[in-house]
Design an enzyme around this catalytic site. Structure first.
Site, PDB file in Angstrom:
ATOM      1  N   CYS A   1      -3.492   6.914  -8.214  1.00 56.25           N
ATOM      2  CA  CYS A   1      -3.708   7.628  -9.477  1.00 56.25           C
ATOM      3  C   CYS A   1      -3.847   9.129  -9.205  1.00 56.25           C
ATOM      4  CB  CYS A   1      -4.944   7.095 -10.198  1.00 56.25           C
ATOM      5  SG  CYS A   1      -4.695   5.525 -11.053  1.00 56.25           S
TER       6      CYS A   1
ATOM      7  N   HIS B   1       2.327  -1.202  -6.374  1.00 61.13           N
ATOM      8  CA  HIS B   1       3.389  -0.346  -5.834  1.00 61.13           C
ATOM      9  C   HIS B   1       4.523  -1.196  -5.292  1.00 61.13           C
ATOM     10  CE1 HIS B   1       0.281  -0.964  -2.746  1.00 61.13           C
ATOM     11  NE2 HIS B   1       1.247  -0.975  -1.851  1.00 61.13           N
TER      12      HIS B   1
HETATM   13  P1  AMP Z   1       0.392  -1.824   1.045  1.00 56.68           P
HETATM   14  O1  AMP Z   1      -0.039  -2.151   2.456  1.00 56.68           O
HETATM   15  O2  AMP Z   1       1.458  -2.715   0.520  1.00 56.68           O
HETATM   16  O3  AMP Z   1      -0.812  -1.723   0.121  1.00 56.68           O
HETATM   17  O4  AMP Z   1       1.075  -0.397   1.134  1.00 56.68           O
HETATM   18  C1  AMP Z   1       0.374   0.798   0.979  1.00 56.68           C
HETATM   19  C2  AMP Z   1       1.280   1.868   1.495  1.00 56.68           C
HETATM   20  O5  AMP Z   1       0.811   3.092   1.007  1.00 56.68           O
HETATM   21  C3  AMP Z   1       1.319   1.967   3.023  1.00 56.68           C
HETATM   22  O6  AMP Z   1       2.655   1.800   3.469  1.00 56.68           O
HETATM   23  C4  AMP Z   1       0.768   3.366   3.293  1.00 56.68           C
HETATM   24  O7  AMP Z   1       1.429   3.996   4.383  1.00 56.68           O
HETATM   25  C5  AMP Z   1       1.040   4.069   1.986  1.00 56.68           C
HETATM   26  N1  AMP Z   1       0.139   5.160   1.667  1.00 56.68           N
HETATM   27  C6  AMP Z   1      -1.220   5.126   1.586  1.00 56.68           C
HETATM   28  N2  AMP Z   1      -1.699   6.338   1.221  1.00 56.68           N
HETATM   29  C7  AMP Z   1      -0.623   7.145   1.055  1.00 56.68           C
HETATM   30  C8  AMP Z   1      -0.461   8.514   0.693  1.00 56.68           C
HETATM   31  N3  AMP Z   1      -1.519   9.301   0.416  1.00 56.68           N
HETATM   32  N4  AMP Z   1       0.795   9.019   0.642  1.00 56.68           N
HETATM   33  C9  AMP Z   1       1.870   8.231   0.913  1.00 56.68           C
HETATM   34  N5  AMP Z   1       1.781   6.945   1.269  1.00 56.68           N
HETATM   35  C10 AMP Z   1       0.551   6.398   1.333  1.00 56.68           C
HETATM   36 ZN    ZN Z   2      -4.501   3.774  -9.581  1.00 55.92          ZN
END
Ligand code: AMP
Ligand code: ZN
Length: 112
Positions: A7, A99
């Site tokens: 968010c 996501h």
């Molecule tokens: P998941 O494990 O499916 O919840 O994926 C979360 C993803 O978000 C991971 O691949 C992280 O590398 C990515 N992630 C977390 N924080 C950030 C951020 N601030 N900017 C870009 N990617 C992020």
């Molecule tokens: Zn959110």
């Protein structure tokens, strides 16, 4: 106060490498890419995970897949990409905002 990092990315409070944005969704490159191309597409509306999707979100989810198809053509990997949504800790979800991972640029082979 909303502590959700995704968010905050939508609101610009946390920086990101933006790929695309419209009224319903936001796309940005993953900070730890698992493929030559790896970005995330999220609904601007906060939903914790795929299990929270209801019929009211059907248009947004369909729109996100259409945006992914559009970006696949714009970014040059049309017809060869993987979309992944992890739901829940045991599935590997680490950020509690729905996501869609979009991965491309390598041969993934079969799912297993
Ligand atoms: P998941 O494990 O499916 O919840 O994926 C979360 C993803 O978000 C991971 O691949 C992280 O590398 C990515 N992630 C977390 N924080 C950030 C951020 N601030 N900017 C870009 N990617 C992020
Ligand atoms: Zn959110």
């Amino acid at each position: 106060m909303n502590e959700c990092v995704f968010c905050k990315i939508v609101d610009g409070e946390v920086p990101s490498k933006r790929v695309y944005e419209d009224g319903l969704c936001f796309a940005f490159f993953d900070k730890s890419p698992l493929a030559p191309t790896h970005f995330l597409v999220i609904p601007k509306k906060h939903l914790a995970c795929a299990a929270d999707i209801t019929e009211a979100d059907a248009m947004t989810v369909g729109h996100i897949y259409a945006v992914i198809a559009m970006l696949s053509r714009v970014l040059g990997f049309a017809d060869n990409y993987r979309v992944v949504t992890n739901c829940g800790a045991k599935a590997g979800q680490t950020v509690q905002h729905l996501h869609f991972h979009v991965l491309a640029g390598k041969d993934f082979g079969s799912f297993n």
